[in-house]
Scaffold this motif. Structure first.
Motif, PDB file in Angstrom:
ATOM      1  N   ALA A 172      21.374 -22.044  -5.916  1.00 52.01           N
ATOM      2  CA  ALA A 172      20.013 -21.521  -5.775  1.00 52.01           C
ATOM      3  C   ALA A 172      19.702 -20.473  -6.833  1.00 52.01           C
ATOM      4  CB  ALA A 172      19.828 -20.937  -4.373  1.00 52.01           C
ATOM      5  N   GLN A 173      20.699 -19.691  -7.220  1.00 50.79           N
ATOM      6  CA  GLN A 173      20.496 -18.646  -8.233  1.00 50.79           C
ATOM      7  C   GLN A 173      20.817 -19.122  -9.651  1.00 50.79           C
ATOM      8  OE1 GLN A 173      19.179 -15.761  -8.605  1.00 50.79           O
ATOM      9  NE2 GLN A 173      18.613 -15.310  -6.472  1.00 50.79           N
ATOM     10  N   ARG A 174      20.978 -20.422  -9.822  1.00 51.79           N
ATOM     11  CA  ARG A 174      21.149 -21.040 -11.144  1.00 51.79           C
ATOM     12  C   ARG A 174      22.391 -20.525 -11.866  1.00 51.79           C
ATOM     13  NH1 ARG A 174      16.951 -22.577  -7.990  1.00 51.79           N
ATOM     14  NH2 ARG A 174      15.534 -23.971  -9.119  1.00 51.79           N
ATOM     15  N   MET A 175      23.424 -20.203 -11.105  1.00 55.27           N
ATOM     16  CA  MET A 175      24.718 -19.893 -11.721  1.00 55.27           C
ATOM     17  C   MET A 175      25.543 -21.155 -11.917  1.00 55.27           C
ATOM     18  SD  MET A 175      25.892 -16.287  -9.967  1.00 55.27           S
ATOM     19  CE  MET A 175      25.068 -16.386  -8.372  1.00 55.27           C
ATOM     20  N   LEU A 176      25.264 -22.194 -11.130  1.00 59.54           N
ATOM     21  CA  LEU A 176      25.896 -23.500 -11.268  1.00 59.54           C
ATOM     22  C   LEU A 176      24.815 -24.576 -11.200  1.00 59.54           C
ATOM     23  CD1 LEU A 176      28.963 -23.252  -8.824  1.00 59.54           C
ATOM     24  CD2 LEU A 176      29.022 -23.101 -11.329  1.00 59.54           C
ATOM     25  N   PRO A 177      24.974 -25.702 -11.905  1.00 60.20           N
ATOM     26  CA  PRO A 177      23.994 -26.779 -11.822  1.00 60.20           C
ATOM     27  C   PRO A 177      24.246 -27.742 -10.667  1.00 60.20           C
ATOM     28  CG  PRO A 177      25.570 -27.265 -13.548  1.00 60.20           C
ATOM     29  CD  PRO A 177      25.947 -25.912 -12.992  1.00 60.20           C
ATOM     30  N   VAL A 178      25.497 -27.870 -10.231  1.00 60.24           N
ATOM     31  CA  VAL A 178      25.868 -28.755  -9.139  1.00 60.24           C
ATOM     32  C   VAL A 178      27.148 -28.174  -8.544  1.00 60.24           C
ATOM     33  CG1 VAL A 178      27.345 -30.322 -10.477  1.00 60.24           C
ATOM     34  CG2 VAL A 178      26.065 -31.217  -8.520  1.00 60.24           C
ATOM     35  N   ALA A 179      27.465 -28.526  -7.288  1.00 59.37           N
ATOM     36  CA  ALA A 179      28.628 -27.902  -6.652  1.00 59.37           C
ATOM     37  C   ALA A 179      29.241 -28.828  -5.619  1.00 59.37           C
ATOM     38  CB  ALA A 179      28.232 -26.574  -5.994  1.00 59.37           C
ATOM     39  N   ASP A 180      30.500 -28.557  -5.312  1.00 56.16           N
ATOM     40  CA  ASP A 180      31.181 -29.261  -4.230  1.00 56.16           C
ATOM     41  C   ASP A 180      31.341 -28.299  -3.055  1.00 56.16           C
ATOM     42  OD1 ASP A 180      34.271 -28.188  -4.023  1.00 56.16           O
ATOM     43  OD2 ASP A 180      33.418 -27.957  -6.023  1.00 56.16           O
ATOM     44  N   GLY A 181      31.578 -28.877  -1.883  1.00 59.57           N
ATOM     45  CA  GLY A 181      31.855 -28.079  -0.696  1.00 59.57           C
ATOM     46  C   GLY A 181      32.630 -28.902   0.299  1.00 59.57           C
ATOM     47  N   SER A 182      32.842 -28.336   1.459  1.00 60.73           N
ATOM     48  CA  SER A 182      33.464 -29.079   2.551  1.00 60.73           C
ATOM     49  C   SER A 182      32.735 -28.700   3.827  1.00 60.73           C
ATOM     50  CB  SER A 182      34.957 -28.783   2.648  1.00 60.73           C
ATOM     51  OG  SER A 182      35.184 -27.393   2.804  1.00 60.73           O
ATOM     52  N   ASP A 183      32.855 -29.541   4.845  1.00 61.89           N
ATOM     53  CA  ASP A 183      32.016 -29.378   6.025  1.00 61.89           C
ATOM     54  C   ASP A 183      32.742 -29.856   7.272  1.00 61.89           C
ATOM     55  OD1 ASP A 183      30.084 -30.306   8.138  1.00 61.89           O
ATOM     56  OD2 ASP A 183      28.592 -29.612   6.714  1.00 61.89           O
ATOM     57  N   GLY A 184      32.995 -28.931   8.182  1.00 65.62           N
ATOM     58  CA  GLY A 184      33.481 -29.290   9.512  1.00 65.62           C
ATOM     59  C   GLY A 184      32.383 -29.041  10.526  1.00 65.62           C
ATOM     60  N   MET A 185      31.923 -27.788  10.566  1.00 63.11           N
ATOM     61  CA  MET A 185      30.869 -27.402  11.502  1.00 63.11           C
ATOM     62  C   MET A 185      29.633 -26.927  10.740  1.00 63.11           C
ATOM     63  SD  MET A 185      31.305 -24.887  14.797  1.00 63.11           S
ATOM     64  CE  MET A 185      30.214 -25.062  16.227  1.00 63.11           C
ATOM     65  N   GLY A 186      29.216 -27.751   9.781  1.00 66.73           N
ATOM     66  CA  GLY A 186      27.995 -27.429   9.046  1.00 66.73           C
ATOM     67  C   GLY A 186      28.218 -26.671   7.763  1.00 66.73           C
ATOM     68  N   SER A 187      29.442 -26.656   7.249  1.00 67.21           N
ATOM     69  CA  SER A 187      29.752 -25.812   6.095  1.00 67.21           C
ATOM     70  C   SER A 187      29.073 -26.233   4.801  1.00 67.21           C
ATOM     71  CB  SER A 187      31.261 -25.755   5.884  1.00 67.21           C
ATOM     72  OG  SER A 187      31.894 -25.106   6.959  1.00 67.21           O
ATOM     73  N   LEU A 188      28.687 -27.499   4.673  1.00 69.24           N
ATOM     74  CA  LEU A 188      27.837 -27.939   3.571  1.00 69.24           C
ATOM     75  C   LEU A 188      26.366 -27.840   3.948  1.00 69.24           C
ATOM     76  CD1 LEU A 188      29.812 -31.101   2.442  1.00 69.24           C
ATOM     77  CD2 LEU A 188      28.965 -29.394   0.841  1.00 69.24           C
ATOM     78  N   ARG A 189      26.097 -27.968   5.228  1.00 70.32           N
ATOM     79  CA  ARG A 189      24.717 -28.102   5.701  1.00 70.32           C
ATOM     80  C   ARG A 189      24.040 -26.756   5.974  1.00 70.32           C
ATOM     81  NH1 ARG A 189      26.161 -31.636  10.646  1.00 70.32           N
ATOM     82  NH2 ARG A 189      28.268 -30.861  10.210  1.00 70.32           N
ATOM     83  N   ASN A 190      24.711 -25.878   6.676  1.00 69.99           N
ATOM     84  CA  ASN A 190      24.097 -24.584   6.998  1.00 69.99           C
ATOM     85  C   ASN A 190      23.733 -23.775   5.749  1.00 69.99           C
ATOM     86  OD1 ASN A 190      25.354 -21.470   7.641  1.00 69.99           O
ATOM     87  ND2 ASN A 190      23.483 -22.093   8.676  1.00 69.99           N
ATOM     88  N   PRO A 191      24.663 -23.576   4.794  1.00 67.33           N
ATOM     89  CA  PRO A 191      24.272 -22.801   3.608  1.00 67.33           C
ATOM     90  C   PRO A 191      23.243 -23.500   2.732  1.00 67.33           C
ATOM     91  CG  PRO A 191      26.506 -23.660   3.384  1.00 67.33           C
ATOM     92  CD  PRO A 191      26.083 -23.920   4.800  1.00 67.33           C
ATOM     93  N   ALA A 192      23.242 -24.837   2.723  1.00 69.16           N
ATOM     94  CA  ALA A 192      22.201 -25.540   1.976  1.00 69.16           C
ATOM     95  C   ALA A 192      20.835 -25.223   2.567  1.00 69.16           C
ATOM     96  CB  ALA A 192      22.460 -27.041   1.997  1.00 69.16           C
ATOM     97  N   GLY A 193      20.730 -25.310   3.902  1.00 67.09           N
ATOM     98  CA  GLY A 193      19.465 -25.019   4.555  1.00 67.09           C
ATOM     99  C   GLY A 193      19.015 -23.589   4.357  1.00 67.09           C
ATOM    100  N   TRP A 194      19.947 -22.663   4.383  1.00 64.00           N
ATOM    101  CA  TRP A 194      19.612 -21.239   4.266  1.00 64.00           C
ATOM    102  C   TRP A 194      19.379 -20.785   2.829  1.00 64.00           C
ATOM    103  CZ3 TRP A 194      23.166 -18.077   8.118  1.00 64.00           C
ATOM    104  CH2 TRP A 194      22.636 -18.195   9.403  1.00 64.00           C
TER     105      TRP A 194
END
Length: 493
Positions: A172-194
């Motif tokens: 979101a702050q344009r420090m990276l153009p694309v990123a990886d993550g992992s998700d058990g209980m929303g770990s990719l989803r919650n921060p994306a939404g926020w």
């Protein structure tokens, strides 16, 4: 001011696909891109705290020069050729510690790359460092005694979400153009939404994982992509996907997503979307969350989708108990493996120790019963997704909270009885092994706190979910293009 100052803002604003196109045309060099990236990280990382254990700038510039030399000789490593990437501090990268946010693992140096890392490197990326995660990835608020607090891209006073918080804020702050993550209980989803970006939990097994102590049942958490465009998310998922014999349950079904797939927004016409909302009042929701999600649904309806509020049709209390058992079975032993180390009681956070203590009293019968509940739920969701093209849920149950808090103790007047109960909304895709893509939905009335919705599809239907997301991206292009206000570096204050 460096020699690249005149192009720096344009470079860091570009998506990974746009950067890839520009590098192939030689519109700018890998070195210029790397310099622009490290400059922006240097300015903003002290505020948001998203990237850790970064490689020396001289090393990164030398790697960028080597990437430029390859391009000059006609050698293209892959679509990520020369593009800087920081890997979530959960995946192994040779040369960088894998700390998982834990002080006890601060010097944990892997001897080989994870499958995810190896595939992204093979596609040409240059790993510059690691992105922050909470300790052991537990809890959807990215803080640890090792790295401190990662702050929301839109308001540094509040949480970035987690556990892929560093990845989301860097995007979101344009420090990276694309990123990886992992998700058990929303770990990719919650921060994306926020943080007003895209984050996708793929179908279970879509992205193979190895190096775990168990490769058969310890699969609640999936690795996946995050980005500022669906094109980038789809391309990175394609890079990450594919069977690997080290992960015997990894999926052999093709992703079915083309590298530069063009999606017609007309695919939304007639699409049947089931809105699960707050599960008939079961989920505590902070005021305004559902309204923000309904705003996104209105745009889908305007594009011709048929949106109806539908019941889950499965006892959510039974699913929560299933979740607690399955989660403890996975998290407990991972924490327990470190509990005998000196200083463990003092250096491992209480929430992680709670998972460990709860797991110690579990029996095989407990886990077997939870597995049967999960099996029944999967079959139920399979039939639901025969009736509905997509199911939709909010990406979180509350707005980003004070970054100095550990977790919300209460939502809408209802007590949260565990450190993760406030993220219960994430378990429904996880327990079903289903692909779930978070897209930006709306903002809090204060205009600073984003919210997303989860687009949940059938098992193996990752491309279907991506296409729906791409169509939504087009019909809300101006809204999705919104970005946080620029903030001053402490060095500029």
């Amino acid at each position: 001011m460096s020699e690249t100052a005149s192009v720096r803002p344009a470079l860091t604003d570009l998506t990974a696909s746009e950067l890839a196109d520009g590098l192939r045309r030689r519109s700018f060099s890998c070195r210029e891109l790397m310099q622009a990236t490290v400059d922006r990280i240097g300015a903003l990382n002290p505020i948001f705290n998203t990237i850790v254990n970064m490689a020396p700038v001289e090393t990164l510039l030398a790697e960028a020069d080597a990437a430029d030399a390859d391009l000059a000789s006609g050698k293209v490593r892959g679509w990520l050729h020369g593009i800087p990437q920081a890997v979530k501090d959960f995946a192994d990268v040779v040369g960088f510690p894998t700390t998982k946010g834990c002080e006890l693992l601060a010097s944990n140096m892997p001897t080989s790359d994870s499958i995810l890392t190896a595939r992204m490197k093979a596609a040409g990326c240059i790993v510059i460092g690691k992105t922050t995660t909470p300790e052991f990835g537990l809890g959807s608020h990215t803080f640890s005694t090792l790295w401190g607090v990662t702050r929301n891209a839109w308001d540094p006073a509040v949480s970035a979400g987690g556990s892929s918080g560093g990845a989301a804020v860097s995007l979101a702050q344009r420090m990276l153009p694309v990123a990886d993550g992992s998700d058990g209980m929303g770990s990719l989803r919650n921060p994306a939404g926020w943080n007003h970006v895209f984050g996708m939990r793929p179908s279970q097994g879509r992205v193979p994982q190895a190096g775990m102590s168990d490769v058969w049942i310890d699969l609640l958490s999936n690795e996946g992509p995050m980005g500022r465009s669906i094109r980038d998310v789809g391309r990175l998922l394609a890079t990450q996907s594919g069977f690997d014999p080290r992960s015997p349950l990894s999926m052999q079904m093709p992703l079915g997503w083309k590298e530069n797939e063009a999606v017609d927004p007309g695919i939304l016409s007639g699409m049947r979307i089931g809105w699960l909302g707050d599960l008939g009042g079961h989920l505590a929701m902070e005021t305004g969350v559902l309204d923000a999600c309904r705003e996104a649904l209105r745009h889908l309806e305007a594009a011709g989708a048929v949106v109806e509020e539908v019941p889950l049709g499965f006892d959510p209390k039974q699913l929560w108990e299933c979740w607690l058992t399955w989660r403890r079975a996975g998290a407990g032993p991972r924490v327990g493996a470190l509990m005998q180390l000196p200083g463990a009681k003092e250096k491992i956070k209480p929430e992680a120790q709670w998972e460990y203590e709860c797991s110690r009293g579990m029996s095989f019968t407990d886990f077997r019963q939870a597995s049967q509940v999960r099996t029944n739920y999967y079959q139920h969701m399979r039939t639901m997704l025969d009736q509905w093209d997509l199911l939709v849920l909010p990406s979180a149950q509350c707005w980003p909270f004070n970054a100095e808090e550990r977790w919300p103790k209460q939502i809408a007047g209802r007590e949260m009885d565990t450190y993760h109960r406030w993220m219960e909304v994430a378990i429904y895709a996880t327990l079903g092994g289903l692909p779930a893509l978070v897209v930006p939905a709306g903002f809090h009335p204060n205009g600073r706190w984003p919210m997303g919705i989860q687009l949940i599809g059938p098992y193996g239907g990752d491309a279907k979910v991506l296409r729906a997301g791409a169509a939504y991206e087009q019909i809300r292009a101006d809204f999705i293009a919104r970005r946080p206000a620029e903030v001053k570096s402490p060095n500029e204050a």
